[in-house]
Design a protein around this motif. Sequence first.
Motif, short mmCIF file in Angstrom:
data_model
loop_
_atom_site.label_atom_id
_atom_site.label_comp_id
_atom_site.label_asym_id
_atom_site.label_seq_id
_atom_site.Cartn_x
_atom_site.Cartn_y
_atom_site.Cartn_z
N UNK A 46 0.83 -1.21 0.00
CA UNK A 46 0.00 0.00 0.00
C UNK A 46 0.87 1.26 0.00
N UNK A 47 0.49 2.22 -0.84
CA UNK A 47 1.09 3.55 -0.81
C UNK A 47 2.51 3.64 -1.33
N UNK A 48 2.98 2.65 -2.08
CA UNK A 48 4.35 2.70 -2.59
C UNK A 48 4.48 3.77 -3.67
N UNK A 49 5.60 4.48 -3.67
CA UNK A 49 5.84 5.54 -4.63
C UNK A 49 6.47 5.03 -5.93
N UNK A 50 6.84 3.76 -5.94
CA UNK A 50 7.40 3.12 -7.14
C UNK A 50 7.22 1.62 -7.01
N UNK A 51 7.40 0.89 -8.09
CA UNK A 51 7.31 -0.57 -8.02
C UNK A 51 8.57 -1.13 -7.39
N UNK A 52 8.49 -2.38 -6.94
CA UNK A 52 9.66 -3.02 -6.34
C UNK A 52 10.79 -3.12 -7.37
#
Length: 292
Positions: free
Chosen positions: A132-138
């Motif tokens: 949730x809420x990540x600013x970019x993908x892994x």
Amino acid sequence: MKKLMFVAVMAIAAAAFTGCGNSTPKANLKSDVDTMSYAIGLAQTQGLKEYLVGSLGVDTAYMADFIKGLNEGANAGDNKKKAAYYAGIQIGQQISTRMIKGINHEVFGDDSTKTISMKNFMAGFISGTTGKGALMTVDSAQMVAQTLMQAIKAKEMEKTYGSNKEAGEKFLAANAKKDGVKTLESGVQYKVIKEGTGAIPADTSLVKVHYEGRLLNDSVFDSSYKRGEPISLRCNQTIKGWTDAMVHMPAGSVWEVYIPQELAYGEREQGIIKPFSMLIFKIELLEVNPKK
């Protein structure tokens, strides 16, 4: 950057725990099952203390606190809420005692006054864990982290070894004006000692060469001549400056080659080769695609 991974805590067989807190339960060996349970528990501790100290960083002065946590964990059974909390404690401690320290050393070297941001690290870590809420993908995070780690590391290294870079640039600027010195498009310079007439290798060609590598102060850091035998390698399996020179050399040639630091090891340290060091090589191209 290597993918960050965690080491799971050693599995500990726990049986016949009847107490809680930091007290040690008193053994009562009335039956074979009781005795077996005690023996299993004792046997499972082989090497545990060393593991706690060496791998988990536990201070033996606080063993009572370890026993308290051990009792609580063992008596939690399959309580999923408690299991999740204990797992968070375990991984959080690994972040604090191992991961952050390792990353700091990788980026800042021995400068203990600098550290990455714990707040931002945890923000990213928790976003990735919860989804949730990540600013970019892994995947993009891995690329961003790798790129910035290299850039920051290079910047830090330049503060310490920037004089090597300046010395190399000064040398190359003066060297380019000397008689017999030629400069390739990449910036590699060379002087022909002996002109060969054989085949010119491609970057994928297997070649047999003799060589000697020197630093700007004339210190020899590697030499096939001293080892008494040439080496065979593919032109593209070495530093870029070597590759650039060799794909212009006819077999039978002997060149002195001057390689800018960015086409050698750049900010990396290789033995006595310090970061940002330009390199000088005597390269003798003996054969192209030699017969085995």
